[in-house]
Write an enzyme that holds these catalytic residues in place. Structure first.
Site, mmCIF file in Angstrom:
data_model
loop_
_atom_site.group_PDB
_atom_site.id
_atom_site.type_symbol
_atom_site.label_atom_id
_atom_site.label_comp_id
_atom_site.label_asym_id
_atom_site.label_seq_id
_atom_site.Cartn_x
_atom_site.Cartn_y
_atom_site.Cartn_z
ATOM 1 N N LYS A 41 99.191 111.821 124.523
ATOM 2 C CA LYS A 41 98.638 110.942 125.209
ATOM 3 C C LYS A 41 98.985 109.608 125.091
ATOM 4 C CE LYS A 41 96.108 113.811 127.324
ATOM 5 N NZ LYS A 41 96.001 114.068 129.025
ATOM 6 N N TYR A 49 98.190 116.234 120.343
ATOM 7 C CA TYR A 49 97.237 115.594 121.270
ATOM 8 C C TYR A 49 97.655 114.347 121.312
ATOM 9 C CZ TYR A 49 93.511 115.182 124.636
ATOM 10 O OH TYR A 49 92.642 114.858 125.718
#
Length: 304
Positions: A197, A193
């Site tokens: 991102k 994640y």
């Protein structure tokens, strides 16, 4: 985590003096200065979470001409479209079931947008997954790569297609892409994640440099209690969907106020936007709110 105050992350990530956890006058999407009248807005991940509860209602409240609702679930998109029809009957919706990580599916989406509207003016890259949670040595490699693929490739494909469909290199446009504090701060077990991102944050930096007609901002939504919120963070999740949606509308506004100084940069929903504008010159002079290598580099430092 249990010992930390509920505003820990707001204060730890604070860049301006004033912070917010709910909508406030400067980002109220119903005000005339933030009107999206005549604009076509594409929102990915529009079937649930921040997409359905924050961005769709806020852009509808801003009076967009049309909102293109994008997600995999056609049934959930239908429900969101019905809510818009009830709350803002003058706002058109176009629901398109799409796998944003599949080039053919994204191409079909933009064919429909072109056929009906010519092009879109605003893209909100909201879709993402957060499931491959484990140390790198233990995480399932398939789940890890799937998360990277959807979060990075999907955002790239949507962004590329959006840019290609603009009528000319001078056509003004707005892109708001969701990132997170984990893009720059290491949270063990969140590698997929956080890295994905970080990649989409950097993607906005490239878009901004290559497309001066586009304001492209990486937006950290703060802590909103949605389906993606992990239990360890729930006590901190006091930011309202209206806050995130309002900031998204403000970033995508066409009121003549300069937002280009934020293009290619990181912004958090909690930061007061008027305070951000006051720091414009400082942000530009110091090249702030961008990723950089924390070191002094160059031969000049050695007198070479």
């Amino acid at each position: 985590m249990n010992d930390l105050p509920v505003d820990h992350f707001v204060k730890a990530q604070q860049f301006v003096q004033t912070t917010h956890r709910d909508v406030y006058p400067a980002i109220d999407p119903t005000q005339a200065s933030l009107s999206q009248k005549g604009r076509v807005v594409i929102i990915t991940g529009a079937s649930q979470g921040i997409g359905a509860r924050a961005f769709v209602p806020s852009f509808a409240a801003a009076g967009a001409k049309a909102i293109v609702l994008v997600a995999r679930s056609a049934d959930k998109l239908k429900d969101v479209a019905e809510l818009v029809a009830t709350s803002h009957p003058n706002v058109e919706t176009l629901s398109v079931s799409t796998d944003i990580a599949d080039p053919a599916s994204v191409a079909a989406l933009f064919d429909k947008v072109k056929e009906k509207y010519g092009h879109a003016d605003v893209l909100v890259n909201n879709a993402g997954i957060f499931k491959a949670i484990a140390p790198i040595k233990d995480v399932d490699h398939v789940a890890w790569w799937e998360e990277m693929t959807l979060n990075i490739r999907g955002t790239f494909l949507m962004t590329q297609s959006f840019l290609k469909q603009l009528p000319s290199p001078e056509t003004p446009a707005r892109i708001v892409t969701l990132t997170t504090g984990a893009a720059y701060e290491v949270f063990p077990t969140f590698s997929a994640y956080g890295m994905s991102k970080l990649a989409v944050f950097e993607l906005m930096t490239y878009v901004a440099v290559e497309n001066p007609n586009v304001v492209a901002v990486a937006l950290h939504p703060g802590m909103v209690d949605t389906e993606m919120m992990k239990d360890m963070f729930k006590k901190f999740a006091l930011d309202t969907p209206e806050l995130v949606g309002g900031v998204g509308v403000w970033l995508a506004a066409w009121d003549g106020l300069d937002r280009a100084f934020l293009s290619g940069r990181f912004v958090t929903s909690n930061w007061d936007v008027e305070d951000l504008v006051k720091r414009k010159e400082e942000i530009l002079a110091g090249n702030l709110l961008k990723m950089d290598l924390n070191a002094t580099l160059g031969a000049a430092q050695f007198g070479l």
